[in-house]
Design a protein around this motif. Structure first.
Motif, PDB file in Angstrom:
ATOM      1  N   HIS A 137       0.825  -1.197   0.000  1.00  0.00           N
ATOM      2  CA  HIS A 137       0.000   0.000   0.000  1.00  0.00           C
ATOM      3  C   HIS A 137       0.868   1.259   0.000  1.00  0.00           C
ATOM      4  N   LEU A 138       0.278   2.328  -0.423  1.00  0.00           N
ATOM      5  CA  LEU A 138       0.978   3.611  -0.399  1.00  0.00           C
ATOM      6  C   LEU A 138       1.305   4.006   1.038  1.00  0.00           C
TER       7      LEU A 138
ATOM      8  N   TYR B  77       1.485   9.845  -0.118  1.00  0.00           N
ATOM      9  CA  TYR B  77       0.765  10.250  -1.324  1.00  0.00           C
ATOM     10  C   TYR B  77       0.741  11.769  -1.402  1.00  0.00           C
TER      11      TYR B  77
ATOM     12  N   ARG C  52      -6.587   7.269   3.861  1.00  0.00           N
ATOM     13  CA  ARG C  52      -6.835   6.019   3.128  1.00  0.00           C
ATOM     14  C   ARG C  52      -8.031   5.302   3.741  1.00  0.00           C
TER      15      ARG C  52
ATOM     16  N   VAL D 268      -7.130   8.451  -0.548  1.00  0.00           N
ATOM     17  CA  VAL D 268      -6.679   7.191  -1.127  1.00  0.00           C
ATOM     18  C   VAL D 268      -7.748   6.145  -0.825  1.00  0.00           C
TER      19      VAL D 268
ATOM     20  N   GLY E 195      -8.793   2.374  -0.809  1.00  0.00           N
ATOM     21  CA  GLY E 195      -8.331   1.005  -0.891  1.00  0.00           C
ATOM     22  C   GLY E 195      -9.476   0.076  -1.259  1.00  0.00           C
TER      23      GLY E 195
ATOM     24  N   PHE F 218      -6.463   8.893  -5.262  1.00  0.00           N
ATOM     25  CA  PHE F 218      -5.952   7.614  -5.757  1.00  0.00           C
ATOM     26  C   PHE F 218      -7.063   6.598  -5.544  1.00  0.00           C
TER      27      PHE F 218
ATOM     28  N   ASP G 260      -5.976   1.718  -4.308  1.00  0.00           N
ATOM     29  CA  ASP G 260      -4.733   1.331  -3.631  1.00  0.00           C
ATOM     30  C   ASP G 260      -4.943  -0.065  -3.065  1.00  0.00           C
TER      31      ASP G 260
ATOM     32  N   ARG H 147      -6.353   2.555 -10.301  1.00  0.00           N
ATOM     33  CA  ARG H 147      -5.791   1.208 -10.471  1.00  0.00           C
ATOM     34  C   ARG H 147      -6.929   0.226 -10.724  1.00  0.00           C
TER      35      ARG H 147
END
Length: 314
Positions: A6-7, A10, A42, A72, A74, A105, A108, A140
């Motif tokens: 995982h990031l 960021y 996140r 972010v 996930g 993002f 993630d 992603r």
């Protein structure tokens, strides 16, 4: 970008996890969250039986979203889960509560949680419509991903990481007006996983008419890397790029020959061709033909039983 972790950071901010444990009875014993603007938040339901919608509501209720600049997302579940919830509609509905949001993002998600080509998406378009000040968007996965052409005057970075990017999405990006976009990255992937775009789909991007500020172009992870290289070789946009990446794909001597025979590339600062199938002699020609350009020719591959493989597919 690593697909197996995982990031941790960021957009220059440490990533702070807001997960299902924040909804448990023991949440009161957890450390106090940091100030909302000091971290990239996140949100991930993991593989718990937590509905992503419930996690999102808890986040919005407990964090000063007016100070959040980076989000972010996930794991949000798979479409076969009863608690599956695509984050984009939730974020779009709450747009007024995130006036400072500049970076998102979406996905993630590590390969242990879901292979990249199994990450379930839906329509991405509302993010562009509801966040006119958004500057960075990275996505992603692409299974089920949909996007309409957009006009967006603030976006500076757009990145799609996938094992199979739908042609519909590539065409939508190509038809979008993004006057401030500086960086564009597209991972094409495999047709088996939905990556059915062709080099012809890139024509509006390569003309550069809708991307006047673009300095970095990544057309990567493609089975058709040679065809893409041939299209790039005569593309008007290349003359004003600082960096170009045709990495991660099945680039062979054919594609490299097209690059050397096309318009001059000596103005580039960097040319990324890592994970390729070039012969040793062609690698030497590329180096000799582009003096002063930082060229990445690492991760040379050999065909396996006549097959050429890209770096990221499933």
């Amino acid at each position: 970008m690593a697909l197996w972790e995982h990031l941790g950071e960021y957009e220059g901010l440490p990533v702070f996890e807001f997960g299902p444990e924040r909804l448990d009875d023991g949440a009161a014993e957890l450390p106090e969250p940091p100030p909302a603007g000091d971290v990239a938040w996140r949100l991930s339901s993991g593989h718990a039986e937590t509905a992503f919608r419930d996690l999102w509501r808890a986040f919005c209720a407990s964090v000063d979203t007016t100070e959040v600049t980076a989000l972010v997302f996930g794991y949000w579940g798979a479409d076969y889960d009863s608690h599956f919830e695509y984050p984009v509609p939730l974020l779009a509905e709450a747009a007024a509560a995130f006036p400072k949001l500049r970076s998102v993002f979406l996905g993630d998600i590590t390969s242990e949680e879901s292979e990249i080509s199994w990450i379930d998406h839906r329509d991405l378009t509302p993010i562009f419509r509801e966040f006119p000040n958004l500057e960075h968007l990275e996505v992603r996965g692409a299974d089920g991903l949909v996007m309409d052409p957009v006009e967006h005057s603030s976006l500076r970075l757009l990145r799609f990481e996938s094992g199979g990017l739908p042609a519909q999405v590539v065409r939508a990006v190509a038809a979008s007006d993004l006057p401030e976009l500086v960086q564009l990255d597209l991972w094409f992937g495999e047709e088996y996983y939905g990556g059915d775009a062709t080099a012809a789909d890139l024509a509006p991007i390569l003309s550069g008419e809708r991307l006047p500020a673009l300095l970095h172009l990544g057309l990567e992870d493609a089975r058709i890397q040679d065809e893409i290289a041939e299209a790039v070789a005569g593309a008007p946009i290349v003359a004003r790029l600082a960096t170009l990446s045709l990495a991660m794909g099945a680039l062979t001597d054919r594609g490299a020959e097209a690059l050397l025979s096309g318009q001059p590339l000596t103005h580039l600062e960097e040319l990324d061709l890592r994970h390729h199938y070039l012969s040793e002699s062609m690698m030497e020609r590329v180096r000799d033909g582009l003096p002063g350009v930082l060229i990445d020719l690492t991760d040379r591959q050999e065909p396996y039983e006549g097959e050429f493989f890209i770096q990221v597919s499933e």
